[in-house]
Structure formats: C-alpha cells, structure tokens
Design a protein around this motif. Structure first.
Motif, mmCIF file in Angstrom:
data_model
loop_
_atom_site.group_PDB
_atom_site.id
_atom_site.type_symbol
_atom_site.label_atom_id
_atom_site.label_comp_id
_atom_site.label_asym_id
_atom_site.label_seq_id
_atom_site.Cartn_x
_atom_site.Cartn_y
_atom_site.Cartn_z
ATOM 1 N N ILE A 34 44.419 32.613 -30.483
ATOM 2 C CA ILE A 34 43.947 31.341 -32.050
ATOM 3 C C ILE A 34 45.545 30.362 -31.635
ATOM 4 N N THR A 38 45.042 26.176 -31.159
ATOM 5 C CA THR A 38 44.627 25.537 -31.955
ATOM 6 C C THR A 38 46.006 24.270 -31.592
ATOM 7 N N VAL A 104 47.766 25.967 -38.906
ATOM 8 C CA VAL A 104 47.297 26.725 -38.615
ATOM 9 C C VAL A 104 47.802 27.679 -37.016
ATOM 10 N N ALA A 108 49.386 31.650 -36.803
ATOM 11 C CA ALA A 108 48.341 32.702 -35.685
ATOM 12 C C ALA A 108 50.443 32.946 -34.958
ATOM 13 N N THR A 256 37.164 28.557 -33.150
ATOM 14 C CA THR A 256 38.528 27.839 -33.970
ATOM 15 C C THR A 256 38.425 25.930 -34.430
#
Length: 448
Positions: A34, A38, A104, A108, A256
């Motif tokens: 993730i 991102t 994010v 993460a 995502t």
C-alpha cells in the motif's frame, strides 16, 4: 517479444526464477505494498501539478475567479495554486489526491514498520533492511513537510516560521544554518524555490533508490512467514509470485488508487483559499499541521519555557529539546533497536519465522509504550482545539497532556507486558497447537 528480449538481455532465467518466487499468503504483508502504490500515485499526481505550479515568491495581482481574493497582491506560488484549484481542469482533484496520498503514504509506512517491529522481522539477517526503512520514513516526513509548505499560504507559512525557529534554536550553528537554508532572515523570497527543488528533484529520487534497495534486499533474502504447519526456518510456504501474487497486488493497487481518488474527489483537504496568502503578521487559529507532523508540534507545545544561560550564551531549550534532541533520540533508538534487543536477549540466531506480539512481551511492551508516547504528543499538538471543543482552559489541557506523557506510556507498556505473558500462560496460540491438543488436517486441506 519475450524471445527478442531474452536473446539480447538473457533475462529468461532470471524471469523464471522471479515468477516462481514464493510469497507467504498473509494480509499483513500487503501493508508495505500500500505504501508503494501510494508513492506511485504521489509521483503521477505530482508530475501533473508540476506543470502548473510556480515556485516563485514574487508579488503578483490575483485576477482569477475566486472573488474574495480578486485584485489582492499574492505570491506567484500562491496564485498558481489558486489557478490549479479553480481554473485547471482536474487541478483540484489532483491537488487533493496528492495530499491524501501523502497522508496515506506515511500512515502505511508507520503501520508496515509496526508490523515489522512487533513480529520481529527486523532481526538477523534483516537489520540492513530495517535501517533502510528508518531512512524511508524520515525522508517521507521530510517530503511531506516540503510539499505541505509549497503553496505559500498562511497555514504553511506558519509551519515554515516554526521550522526556521527550530533551526535557530541549535546552539552556535543555528543562526548560520537558518540563514543558509532560508536564504536570509525569515521571511525570505528564496525558500519556496529551494523547497521545490527538494520536493520534486532530490527527495523523490532518493526515495526511489531506497525503495528499490528495500525490494532488492527483500528479493535476495528468504521471505519471513508466520509459524504454522509445515513452516520452518529453512523454507517458505505460500503462493508463487505469478500469477497469484501478481493478480493480488494488481487488485490492491487498483483499490488503493480508487480509494485515493474517492477521497480526492469527495473529501476537501487543505483549502488554501480559505487561509489566504502568507502574512508574517498574521496567524491562523487553530493552526494544525498534517497528522504525521502533529507529534512534533505537540512536543513543542508541551515542553516548558526553560531557557538557561550557559557561559553567557542563552540556550533555547524550549525548542531545542522537543524539536531537535527528542526526535533525534526517537529515531536513533528505532534504528538501533535490532542491536539493543540482541543485547538484551542474547539472541544472535537468524530468524525467518515471525513472532506474534505475545511471543516477545518485552518488545511488545516497549512498542506499545512508544506508540502511546507518539499518540499523546500528536493529540497534544491540538491542545487548543480540544480546549475549545470541550470548553476547557488551554492551560489545564496542556497540563493534562504533560501528566499523561509520564503516566500513560509506562502504564500501556505494563498492561501490554502482562497481557502477553498471561496469553502465553494459557497455552493457546493462533499459530501453534495448544498444550495437549493434537493438530489434524481435514479433507479440505485446512487444520483443526
């Protein structure tokens, strides 16, 4: 095409080996992915924003469609952000996706590193990858701060003013370092262009290099896995990279991107037009940084105003200790933890099987105490917000957070330590058969 590439690059042997590499099938191993996805979103949206943003602090008259600021003198950087938000097609969506992806991305990384810490995945032979991860999170914080500061609005200007004060607080070298970094006495007209170079050219390339190194080390070493039937220190039980892991990762990447796009399109963030251009004589109330810098804001707000004079030199400890020394201690302890734990436990063996938090009560207690410590200070960064929300005096709220700092982390660590030990005493374990219980395999291939 594959044959053409193989004849020239000799890639078929490596490709077959990579496609057959086994990945353990556990959801927690996707947390790092993730962060990777991102980061890709950050790069793509950042490229779009770079086409329209002007890293220039020269004064211009804003003549755009946002009526409250029409005809006002603002910086070229701030005017370009307004143009992105109100005139460029998809501009506001890309701005907000970029900002949400940054939040994010850091989250993460934090959650992924927490999983690595609590499961002992940093132990020999993975100490180097742990250090790479520490550097990644430091650079992620720096990248977030530089990007957050670029719009030259009132809120980001306050953050830059705090950063300038932190640099100035360093004894002896602080004033010269601040002059060098900011290009003069704050506020200056050079800092935005310098931050732009850091944010767009330098930090992303270092991050890409470290991510590549992180993945290369992961590929070269045996993948860690949780304990379970058939799993040993010398094997990896799971599914092949292709097609299973490829399809799973592709689905996660699409999901995502969809979540970030949904947040960027529906949830407003960083409305710089509401804050207005930066003015050194003004301050927003309440002004809050992004969540990942909130703990640093909290340490500054909570530390008492104590500035001793030593040999005729006043040491601004009210900024130096919470904003320079304390973060230095935190990241140094984190970086050295594999060796600290090895020293405490005397365990020098290689580990490819992971622990659960109950397997290492002392490590779990330290991790829970550390997360509690960071959470308290992150919340303390909004002491004025909480005081207003609950109709409490700000001074009382500040002292409540100060007391919490000394009480809650040790208490949380002690509770975690006792829980881990008592769970071990029950003999029940999520990955190992309990005492006196025989593990059987059912016809469907599962265990009971």
């Amino acid at each position: 095409m594959i044959r053409w590439a193989d004849e020239r690059l000799g890639s078929s042997k490596w490709s077959r080996s990579a496609m057959r590499k086994i990945f353990p099938d556990h959801w927690s191993f996707l947390l790092g992915e993730i962060a990777l996805f991102t980061f890709v979103i950050l790069l793509l949206t950042g490229i779009f924003l770079t086409f329209f943003f002007r890293p220039d602090q020269s004064d211009v008259v804003y003549l755009g469609p946002y009526a409250p600021l029409h005809g006002h003198t603002v910086s070229a950087a701030f005017a370009s952000v307004l143009k992105l938000s109100f005139e460029v097609k998809l501009g506001l969506l890309m701005r907000q996706m970029h900002h949400w992806a940054a939040l994010v991305f850091v989250a993460a990384i934090v959650v992924h590193m927490s999983r690595v810490f609590f499961t002992g995945a940093f132990r020999r032979p993975r100490e180097v990858n742990w250090l790479v991860g520490i550097n990644l999170i430091i650079l992620a914080l720096l990248m977030g701060f530089t990007g957050y500061s670029l719009p030259d609005d009132l809120l980001s200007g306050i953050g830059l003013r705090i950063a300038n004060a932190i640099v100035l607080s360093i004894p002896f070298i602080g004033p010269r370092a601040a002059f060098l970094v900011f290009g003069g006495e704050f506020p200056t007209h050079d800092i935005i262009s310098r931050l732009f170079v850091l944010h767009v050219m330098l930090i992303p390339w270092i991050l890409m290099g470290l991510i590549g190194l992180h993945l290369a080390i992961l590929y070269a070493q045996k993948h860690t896995q949780f304990r379970g039937p058939g799993k040993t220190e010398n094997n990896v039980v799971g599914k092949a990279f292709f097609p299973y892991q490829v399809l799973k990762s592709t689905g996660l990447m699409i999901l995502t991107g969809a979540v970030i796009a949904l947040l960027g399109g529906l949830v407003q963030i960083n409305p710089v037009w509401s804050y207005g251009p930066y003015d050194p004589s003004l301050a927003t109330v309440p002004s809050q940084p992004d969540w990942y810098m909130g703990w640093l804001e909290g340490t500054i707000r909570m530390f008492p105003a104590f500035e001793p004079t030593i040999f005729g030199v006043t040491i601004p400890t009210s900024l130096l200790v919470p904003a320079v020394i304390l973060p230095g201690i935190v990241f140094t302890v984190l970086a050295m933890w594999p060796w600290i734990e090895r020293r405490i436990t005397g365990d020098t063996a290689e580990h490819n099987l992971l622990d659960t938090p109950r397997d290492a009560p002392l490590r779990t207690a330290f991790g829970v105490a550390g997360l509690t410590f960071m959470t308290i200070y992150m919340l303390a960064g909004g002491n004025d917000v909480f005081a207003s929300m609950f109709n409490i005096n700000v001074e009382a709220m500040t002292w409540a957070f100060r007391v919490s700092f000394f009480v809650l982390p040790p208490l949380a660590g002690y509770v975690a330590y006792r829980m881990a030990n008592e769970l071990n005493d029950t003999g029940k374990h999520p990955f190992r058969p309990s005492k006196g219980i025989v593990l059987k395999r059912n016809p469907e291939g599962g265990f009971e």
